[in-house]
Design an enzyme around this catalytic site. Structure first.
Site, PDB file in Angstrom:
ATOM      1  N   MET A   1       0.706  -1.261   0.105  1.00 32.21           N
ATOM      2  CA  MET A   1      -0.067   0.015  -0.017  1.00 32.21           C
ATOM      3  C   MET A   1       1.074   1.333   0.112  1.00 32.21           C
ATOM      4  O   MET A   1       2.030   1.489   0.484  1.00 32.21           O
ATOM      5  CB  MET A   1      -0.799  -0.115   0.939  1.00 32.21           C
ATOM      6  CG  MET A   1      -0.234   0.206   2.534  1.00 32.21           C
ATOM      7  SD  MET A   1      -1.322   0.097   3.873  1.00 32.21           S
ATOM      8  CE  MET A   1      -1.914   1.740   4.096  1.00 32.21           C
ATOM      9  N   CYS A   2       0.461   2.370  -0.758  1.00 32.79           N
ATOM     10  CA  CYS A   2       0.949   3.823  -0.452  1.00 32.79           C
ATOM     11  C   CYS A   2       0.914   4.010   1.059  1.00 32.79           C
ATOM     12  O   CYS A   2      -0.023   3.541   1.749  1.00 32.79           O
ATOM     13  CB  CYS A   2       0.429   4.547  -1.485  1.00 32.79           C
ATOM     14  SG  CYS A   2       0.554   4.074  -3.143  1.00 32.79           S
TER      15      CYS A   2
END
Length: 337
Positions: A1-2
């Site tokens: 995930m960012c």
């Protein structure tokens, strides 16, 4: 995930206290699988960006933020370390990227800016290609020219700008920024509905004008949890033990510091509170933190038992879920060894 982190304080913070020194900083989270809950994609090496505002207004410099981006991994960028050691700011946006849409380029790294506004996104617009053209068609010519990259995030920012009464205004009230965010989410949901898209979109959006911060934790679903989002507030954020061990202290009822992050930045579980799914957080210029429900077809009141039964499987499957408590427990166990 960012991952992203937001810092707003009554006093400027040295950037290294957010980015490089804490053992569980947003940069360390991006590459250390030992500190990560998201092992689906254990590396966030698709670039990064840091944006900040000057501590004092200078007419020659203007009120727009300064942004430093790179496609190199954040943990391996010497210039970032040098800047972080020498810069202070009362309002900082930082983002590390794991590509979900758009190519690997500086133009696609967050945060994005326009005038004095700065924007970040953690999540993804489901099947964006099916309504990208429609989104572009509703933009005024001037705003259509703003995006330089090809991410769903930057086009969402352009849509947001089009919802402001005047995106070139010299100042914005919290209500103006909040209302534009609500209209942006509503419009994106409308595009998805018209395109027959059934997969939910994850819209953890953040916007600031250097004074107010608006952040959302949102998913277009009544049964799923949104991408993780936490906040912490207090009077000081400091290193209490060697090795980058930080904590938030609360000496009194004042809020001198407010931070919002995809995953907690400290190992102190009491430091962090989870933002509810489909809620908006507004930090006012006077450091008041407001939590506002986003009341649309996907909203479930906290009093409704269904609010407790949202599942994390969708966000986990997309790599956008981080249980802050689990991350803290894992990190504490590793630190003890």
């Amino acid at each position: 995930m960012c991952r992203f982190v937001i810092y707003k304080g009554t006093e400027p913070v040295q950037l290294n206290h957010l980015l490089t020194k804490p053992v569980h900083s947003v940069i360390n989270q991006s590459f250390s699988p030992k500190l990560r809950v998201d092992l689906r994609n254990p590396i966030n090496g698709d670039g990064f960006g840091v944006g900040w505002y000057d501590s004092t207004y200078d007419e020659e410099l203007g009120s727009q933020p300064c942004v430093f981006k790179s496609v190199t991994p954040a943990w391996n960028n010497a210039n970032l370390s040098r800047i972080a050691d020498k810069m202070k700011s009362p309002l900082v946006f930082a983002h590390v990227r794991a590509t979900t849409a758009g190519s690997l380029s500086e133009d696609n790294c967050h945060p994005f800016t326009y005038g004095k506004l700065m924007f970040m996104h953690n999540g993804g617009l489901a099947e964006f290609h099916k309504f990208k053209r429609k989104l572009q068609q509703v933009l005024p010519d001037k705003i259509f020219e703003v995006p330089q990259g090809n991410t769903d995030s930057e086009w969402a920012f352009a849509l947001y700008l089009s919802k402001l009464p005047d995106p070139d205004a010299s100042s914005f009230t919290p209500n103006v920024l909040k209302d534009a965010m609500l209209q942006t989410i509503q419009t994106l949901n409308g595009f998805a509905r018209e395109a027959g898209i059934s997969e939910p979109s994850l819209m953890n959006f953040c916007i600031t004008d250097g004074e107010t911060v608006v952040a959302t934790r949102y998913v277009s679903s009544k049964v799923d949890e949104a991408a993780s989002l936490w906040f912490s507030s207090g009077t000081s954020f400091y290193e209490y033990a060697k090795g980058g061990h930080y904590k938030m202290s609360k000496a009194d009822k004042r809020e001198n510091i407010i931070m919002i992050a995809s995953e907690p930045l400290t190992f102190e579980s009491a430091d962090w509170m989870e933002i509810r799914t489909n809620y908006m957080v507004v930090i006012t210029p006077k450091m008041n933190l407001l939590q506002v429900p986003i009341k649309d077809e996907f909203y479930t009141p906290p009093s409704d038992p269904a609010a407790l039964n949202r599942t994390t499987s969708f966000a986990e499957g997309k790599g956008f879920w981080s249980s802050g408590r689990a991350a803290v427990s894992n990190a504490q166990a590793i630190a003890a060894h």
